[in-house]
Design an enzyme around this catalytic site. Structure first.
Site, PDB file in Angstrom:
ATOM      1  N   PHE A 126      73.357  27.326   3.450  1.00  0.00           N
ATOM      2  CA  PHE A 126      74.047  27.783   3.171  1.00  0.00           C
ATOM      3  C   PHE A 126      73.509  29.206   2.599  1.00  0.00           C
ATOM      4  O   PHE A 126      74.615  29.086   0.686  1.00  0.00           O
ATOM      5  CB  PHE A 126      75.561  28.022   3.277  1.00  0.00           C
TER       6      PHE A 126
ATOM      7  N   ASP B  30      68.766  33.042  12.203  1.00  0.00           N
ATOM      8  CA  ASP B  30      68.798  32.079  12.756  1.00  0.00           C
ATOM      9  C   ASP B  30      68.937  30.975  13.280  1.00  0.00           C
ATOM     10  O   ASP B  30      67.873  30.677  14.332  1.00  0.00           O
ATOM     11  CB  ASP B  30      69.982  31.095  11.204  1.00  0.00           C
TER      12      ASP B  30
ATOM     13  N   ARG C  21      78.622  39.730  -1.024  1.00  0.00           N
ATOM     14  CA  ARG C  21      77.307  39.855  -0.529  1.00  0.00           C
ATOM     15  C   ARG C  21      77.180  41.060  -1.740  1.00  0.00           C
ATOM     16  O   ARG C  21      75.778  41.766  -1.946  1.00  0.00           O
ATOM     17  CB  ARG C  21      77.791  40.819   0.493  1.00  0.00           C
TER      18      ARG C  21
ATOM     19  N   ASP D  63      77.126  36.862   3.234  1.00  0.00           N
ATOM     20  CA  ASP D  63      78.309  36.202   2.315  1.00  0.00           C
ATOM     21  C   ASP D  63      78.825  35.141   3.034  1.00  0.00           C
ATOM     22  O   ASP D  63      78.206  34.151   4.460  1.00  0.00           O
ATOM     23  CB  ASP D  63      79.340  37.556   2.902  1.00  0.00           C
TER      24      ASP D  63
ATOM     25  N   LYS E 191      65.057  31.398   9.463  1.00  0.00           N
ATOM     26  CA  LYS E 191      66.023  30.392   9.512  1.00  0.00           C
ATOM     27  C   LYS E 191      65.849  28.801  10.330  1.00  0.00           C
ATOM     28  O   LYS E 191      66.282  29.000  11.548  1.00  0.00           O
ATOM     29  CB  LYS E 191      67.203  30.210   9.041  1.00  0.00           C
TER      30      LYS E 191
ATOM     31  N   ASP F 160      69.960  40.776   7.901  1.00  0.00           N
ATOM     32  CA  ASP F 160      69.357  39.893   7.373  1.00  0.00           C
ATOM     33  C   ASP F 160      68.918  39.109   7.030  1.00  0.00           C
ATOM     34  O   ASP F 160      68.206  38.591   6.236  1.00  0.00           O
ATOM     35  CB  ASP F 160      70.994  39.866   6.735  1.00  0.00           C
TER      36      ASP F 160
END
Length: 179
Positions: A151, A102, A164, A158, A130, A99
């Protein structure tokens, strides 16, 4: 819009376009092959399902669950494998579907693990990258979108197992996760 969302970053239509582009990229990459597509649960499940349905390539599916956050916004340390694969990756072309990247620790751990298990090739595709949060020198082979250091939730992502199922991706209001 959910009242906990500060603003929408990507609409469901924008996400669908990104998924289609990723599927076309994967189809070109795996032409004439039958890769093993691995979803890193739970966050990637929406992206994974839409991606493999959009692909024309015949793929085998498997799933892993890896945890880094444990109901918070801060990393809990080294990513832990909660549920392992049921399929061997030995001599397989592996497409890892994530997904978001980061810090990069989960992608780094997955690449090492799958390579050590004897995969013929390892390729990663992520919905969101990210890079400003990167703590290790790694990047996905394909990223649909680059995101700012906010965020984000929705479309599989989530906070404390909520949000989600939002059809879009939005920035979560800071007061929600700073409580």
């Amino acid at each position: 819009m959910n009242e906990d969302i500060q603003r929408i970053l990507f609409t469901k239509e924008q996400i669908a376009e990104g998924v289609q582009a990723a599927a076309a990229w994967a189809d070109r990459l795996y032409e004439g092959k039958k890769p093993l597509a691995i979803s890193v649960l739970r966050g990637s499940v929406m992206f994974f399902c839409d991606l493999v349905r959009a692909m024309k390539t015949d793929v085998q599916l498997d799933f892993m669950m890896v945890s880094s956050y444990e109901n918070s916004t801060e990393r809990s340390g080294m990513p832990k494998i909660i549920m392992d694969l049921s399929t061997s990756v030995r001599d397989r072309d592996v497409l890892l579907v994530e997904d978001i990247v980061d810090s990069g620790y989960t992608l780094q751990r997955m690449r090492k693990l799958i390579t050590e298990r004897g995969a013929k090739s390892f390729t990663s595709v992520v919905l969101f990258d990210k890079p400003v949060r990167r703590q290790v020198d790694i990047k996905a082979d394909y990223s649909c979108f680059h995101v700012e250091d906010k965020f984000i939730v929705g479309y599989g992502l989530d906070y404390a197992q909520k949000y989600r199922n939002l059809p879009y991706v939005g920035v979560l209001k800071p007061e929600i996760y700073n409580e």
